[in-house]
Scaffold this motif. Structure first.
Motif, PDB file in Angstrom:
ATOM      1  N   SER A 354       0.834  -1.198   0.000  1.00 18.42           N
ATOM      2  CA  SER A 354       0.000   0.000   0.000  1.00 18.42           C
ATOM      3  C   SER A 354       0.867   1.245   0.000  1.00 18.42           C
ATOM      4  O   SER A 354       1.923   1.286   0.651  1.00 18.42           O
ATOM      5  CB  SER A 354      -0.913   0.020   1.232  1.00 18.42           C
ATOM      6  OG  SER A 354      -1.802  -1.067   1.225  1.00 18.42           O
ATOM      7  N   ARG A 358      -3.457   3.349   0.202  1.00 15.98           N
ATOM      8  CA  ARG A 358      -4.215   2.712  -0.883  1.00 15.98           C
ATOM      9  C   ARG A 358      -3.452   1.483  -1.376  1.00 15.98           C
ATOM     10  O   ARG A 358      -2.270   1.566  -1.720  1.00 15.98           O
ATOM     11  CB  ARG A 358      -4.401   3.691  -2.044  1.00 15.98           C
ATOM     12  CG  ARG A 358      -5.181   3.108  -3.217  1.00 15.98           C
ATOM     13  CD  ARG A 358      -5.474   4.170  -4.269  1.00 15.98           C
ATOM     14  NE  ARG A 358      -6.123   3.606  -5.443  1.00 15.98           N
ATOM     15  CZ  ARG A 358      -7.403   3.277  -5.516  1.00 15.98           C
ATOM     16  NH1 ARG A 358      -8.168   3.458  -4.456  1.00 15.98           N
ATOM     17  NH2 ARG A 358      -7.938   2.786  -6.616  1.00 15.98           N
ATOM     18  N   PRO A 359      -4.123   0.314  -1.407  1.00 17.48           N
ATOM     19  CA  PRO A 359      -3.445  -0.897  -1.904  1.00 17.48           C
ATOM     20  C   PRO A 359      -3.098  -0.773  -3.382  1.00 17.48           C
ATOM     21  O   PRO A 359      -3.924  -0.347  -4.194  1.00 17.48           O
ATOM     22  CB  PRO A 359      -4.476  -2.006  -1.656  1.00 17.48           C
ATOM     23  CG  PRO A 359      -5.785  -1.316  -1.567  1.00 17.48           C
ATOM     24  CD  PRO A 359      -5.519   0.041  -1.013  1.00 17.48           C
ATOM     25  N   THR A 360      -1.864  -1.131  -3.738  1.00 10.98           N
ATOM     26  CA  THR A 360      -1.426  -1.024  -5.133  1.00 10.98           C
ATOM     27  C   THR A 360      -1.034  -2.363  -5.743  1.00 10.98           C
ATOM     28  O   THR A 360      -0.933  -2.469  -6.964  1.00 10.98           O
ATOM     29  CB  THR A 360      -0.218  -0.069  -5.238  1.00 10.98           C
ATOM     30  OG1 THR A 360       0.855  -0.582  -4.429  1.00 10.98           O
ATOM     31  CG2 THR A 360      -0.583   1.333  -4.752  1.00 10.98           C
ATOM     32  N   LEU A 395      -7.443  -7.451  -5.150  1.00  9.22           N
ATOM     33  CA  LEU A 395      -6.958  -6.083  -5.294  1.00  9.22           C
ATOM     34  C   LEU A 395      -8.030  -5.187  -5.887  1.00  9.22           C
ATOM     35  O   LEU A 395      -8.241  -4.057  -5.429  1.00  9.22           O
ATOM     36  CB  LEU A 395      -5.703  -6.062  -6.167  1.00  9.22           C
ATOM     37  CG  LEU A 395      -5.063  -4.694  -6.410  1.00  9.22           C
ATOM     38  CD1 LEU A 395      -4.598  -4.077  -5.093  1.00  9.22           C
ATOM     39  CD2 LEU A 395      -3.897  -4.808  -7.383  1.00  9.22           C
ATOM     40  N   GLN A 396      -8.728  -5.674  -6.918  1.00  4.13           N
ATOM     41  CA  GLN A 396      -9.809  -4.880  -7.514  1.00  4.13           C
ATOM     42  C   GLN A 396     -10.892  -4.574  -6.487  1.00  4.13           C
ATOM     43  O   GLN A 396     -11.430  -3.460  -6.437  1.00  4.13           O
ATOM     44  CB  GLN A 396     -10.401  -5.627  -8.709  1.00  4.13           C
ATOM     45  CG  GLN A 396      -9.503  -5.633  -9.945  1.00  4.13           C
ATOM     46  CD  GLN A 396     -10.187  -6.248 -11.144  1.00  4.13           C
ATOM     47  OE1 GLN A 396     -10.874  -7.268 -11.022  1.00  4.13           O
ATOM     48  NE2 GLN A 396     -10.011  -5.633 -12.297  1.00  4.13           N
ATOM     49  N   GLN A 399      -9.581  -1.872  -4.134  1.00  6.86           N
ATOM     50  CA  GLN A 399      -9.456  -0.553  -4.754  1.00  6.86           C
ATOM     51  C   GLN A 399     -10.807   0.096  -5.022  1.00  6.86           C
ATOM     52  O   GLN A 399     -10.912   1.317  -5.033  1.00  6.86           O
ATOM     53  CB  GLN A 399      -8.655  -0.678  -6.046  1.00  6.86           C
ATOM     54  CG  GLN A 399      -7.174  -0.963  -5.803  1.00  6.86           C
ATOM     55  CD  GLN A 399      -6.389  -1.145  -7.082  1.00  6.86           C
ATOM     56  OE1 GLN A 399      -6.950  -1.506  -8.124  1.00  6.86           O
ATOM     57  NE2 GLN A 399      -5.076  -0.911  -7.020  1.00  6.86           N
ATOM     58  N   THR A 400     -11.812  -0.717  -5.231  1.00  7.54           N
ATOM     59  CA  THR A 400     -13.157  -0.148  -5.451  1.00  7.54           C
ATOM     60  C   THR A 400     -13.902   0.059  -4.148  1.00  7.54           C
ATOM     61  O   THR A 400     -14.840   0.851  -4.090  1.00  7.54           O
ATOM     62  CB  THR A 400     -13.988  -1.060  -6.371  1.00  7.54           C
ATOM     63  OG1 THR A 400     -14.030  -2.385  -5.817  1.00  7.54           O
ATOM     64  CG2 THR A 400     -13.387  -1.110  -7.756  1.00  7.54           C
ATOM     65  N   PRO A 402     -12.385   0.790  -0.679  1.00 15.53           N
ATOM     66  CA  PRO A 402     -11.213   0.954   0.180  1.00 15.53           C
ATOM     67  C   PRO A 402     -11.514   0.829   1.658  1.00 15.53           C
ATOM     68  O   PRO A 402     -10.622   0.571   2.448  1.00 15.53           O
ATOM     69  CB  PRO A 402     -10.721   2.371  -0.138  1.00 15.53           C
ATOM     70  CG  PRO A 402     -11.897   3.066  -0.735  1.00 15.53           C
ATOM     71  CD  PRO A 402     -12.676   2.019  -1.459  1.00 15.53           C
ATOM     72  N   THR A 406      -9.403  -5.973   4.686  1.00 12.52           N
ATOM     73  CA  THR A 406      -8.549  -6.655   3.723  1.00 12.52           C
ATOM     74  C   THR A 406      -8.436  -8.132   3.984  1.00 12.52           C
ATOM     75  O   THR A 406      -8.000  -8.874   3.136  1.00 12.52           O
ATOM     76  CB  THR A 406      -7.146  -6.031   3.762  1.00 12.52           C
ATOM     77  OG1 THR A 406      -6.653  -6.106   5.101  1.00 12.52           O
ATOM     78  CG2 THR A 406      -7.182  -4.592   3.335  1.00 12.52           C
TER      79      THR A 406
END
Length: 411
Positions: A354, A358-360, A395-396, A399-400, A402, A406
């Motif tokens: 992250s 924000r997770p990347t 991950l998607q 990200q949508t 947040p 997790t």
């Protein structure tokens, strides 16, 4: 990045370390399964845990009972037991490296070499359970970096296999000296007693970096010592996440050496030994030296406290005559978190990267992928592709959404 801090107001022993981990969420059944994998005689030990009061404070006592007579095992005997166990490699590496630290300390105290040391109290079954169990607890709780407070040391005397010896125990002092560990006077105005045992010192020196980190606290694990004292005889494990996002002091060193006269078949063994000694990373770079001779630059990254051990490995296991050391002043780190992915082949741990909250990216743990591939007798690539697809989907989702959690196994 999941981190933890060992707060040691009354010192540390192997069972206090285990008590902290059990109280913090390391399941007792997982500890028992870990030790069962060592294939020690099951009739000769029992593992339990109890919530008890230490003064006004609740703590967990790791209750390890053994009926084994003192076993005079060599380092090679203990390493063989651990190496043969069906346990994740990080657990085995750290456990063996911890015993290697103990062997070096005992050898220096008794004026011999590590391979000739007979482990007396430390080689007994309860010490093996403490050390392997503690390494398994760190792995199970997904603690990526462990920190520790200064260690309290007091004067006094204690009995050993060699008769009466002064406190702090000589092996304990050697362990702390090798790691450049910070110390302070013992609890309650330096009350005489053994507050840091050799097993506890070896575990802290192997697994922890000394210093208190900036962190966001999530939960506390409290381990009980066996002695009854006027103060709460406890150790505390603070668990949470690292909060520093800007460059910060790393307390790391990079060791390197150029080699142009060694059999390339030996490099894999050198890498294994360096990781076992605490290296965080090891790499080899092709270079050219004098007379345009092809060579290899061997480098390792490790904690400053592990510098003497890592340098010793390089000097003993390679043909080099010298090792260069570069302090790492600071480094930039992305936040990391370990989660579990559900796949058709089974559960696989994965690491979330992250930036700015924000997770990347999410990367599956290769060891889990390889273990599942072996279990199902499938190509590793096939299991990895499935894991990567599951990671991409998670991950998607993150990200949508947040704000969504997790992982189902968050602290």
């Amino acid at each position: 990045m999941p981190i933890a801090y060992l707060d040691l107001p009354s010192g540390i022993s192997g069972d206090m370390f285990l008590g902290c981990l059990l109280d913090a969420g390391f399941p007792l059944d997982a500890l028992r399964s870990t030790i069962a994998a060592l294939k020690l005689p099951a009739a000769e030990y029992a593992i339990d845990a109890h919530a008890i009061m230490k003064g006004p404070l609740r703590a967990t006592l790791a209750d390890i009972q053994t009926s084994e007579a003192h076993a005079h095992r060599h380092l090679a005997d203990i390493a063989a037991i651990i190496s043969a166990a069906d346990l994740p490699d990080p657990i085995k590496r750290n456990a063996i490296a911890t015993f290697e630290r103990l062997a070096r300390a005992e050898a220096k105290v008794h004026n011999t070499t590590p391979d000739k040391i007979h482990f007396h109290e430390v080689g007994a079954m309860d010490a093996i359970i403490d050390i392997v169990g503690a390494c398994a607890g760190i792995h199970h709780l997904a603690i990526e970096k462990l920190f520790a407070s200064p260690l309290p040391l007091s004067p006094g005397w204690t009995n050993s296999q060699h008769g009466q010896i002064p406190l702090p125990a000589p092996a304990t002092l050697e362990l702390l000296a090798e790691a450049h560990a910070p110390t302070r006077p013992g609890p309650a105005n330096n009350t005489p007693g053994e507050w840091v045992t050799p097993t506890g010192a070896a575990l802290v020196c192997q697994l922890a970096t000394f210093g208190q980190p900036p962190m966001t606290l999530q939960r506390i694990g409290t381990g009980a010592g066996r002695k009854n004292t006027p103060w709460p005889n406890i150790a505390r494990l603070w668990l949470g996440a690292a909060t520093a996002t800007s460059p910060h002091a790393a307390n790391l060193v990079q060791l390197e050496t150029n080699i142009d006269d060694m059999n390339p078949q030996l490099y894999a063994a050198v890498s294994d030994k360096l990781f076992a000694a605490g290296a965080k990373d090891v790499w080899f770079t092709p270079i050219h030296m004098k007379k345009n001779r092809p060579a290899v630059l061997l480098a390792a990254l490790g904690s400053a406290g592990d510098e003497p051990t890592l340098a010793q490995v390089m000097l003993e296991e390679t043909t080099t005559l010298g090792v260069r050391v570069h302090p790492i002043e600071h480094r930039h780190e992305a936040a990391r978190e370990l989660i579990t992915l559900d796949t058709p082949h089974g559960k696989i741990r994965a690491k979330i990267k992250s930036l700015h909250g924000r997770p990347t990216a999410i990367t599956p743990e290769y060891d889990d992928v390889a273990a599942l591939a072996a279990h199902h007798r499938l190509p590793v690539k096939q299991v990895l592709d499935v894991a990567v697809a599951a990671a991409h989907q998670r991950l998607q989702e993150l990200q949508t959404s947040p704000a969504a959690p997790t992982s189902s196994d968050q602290p």
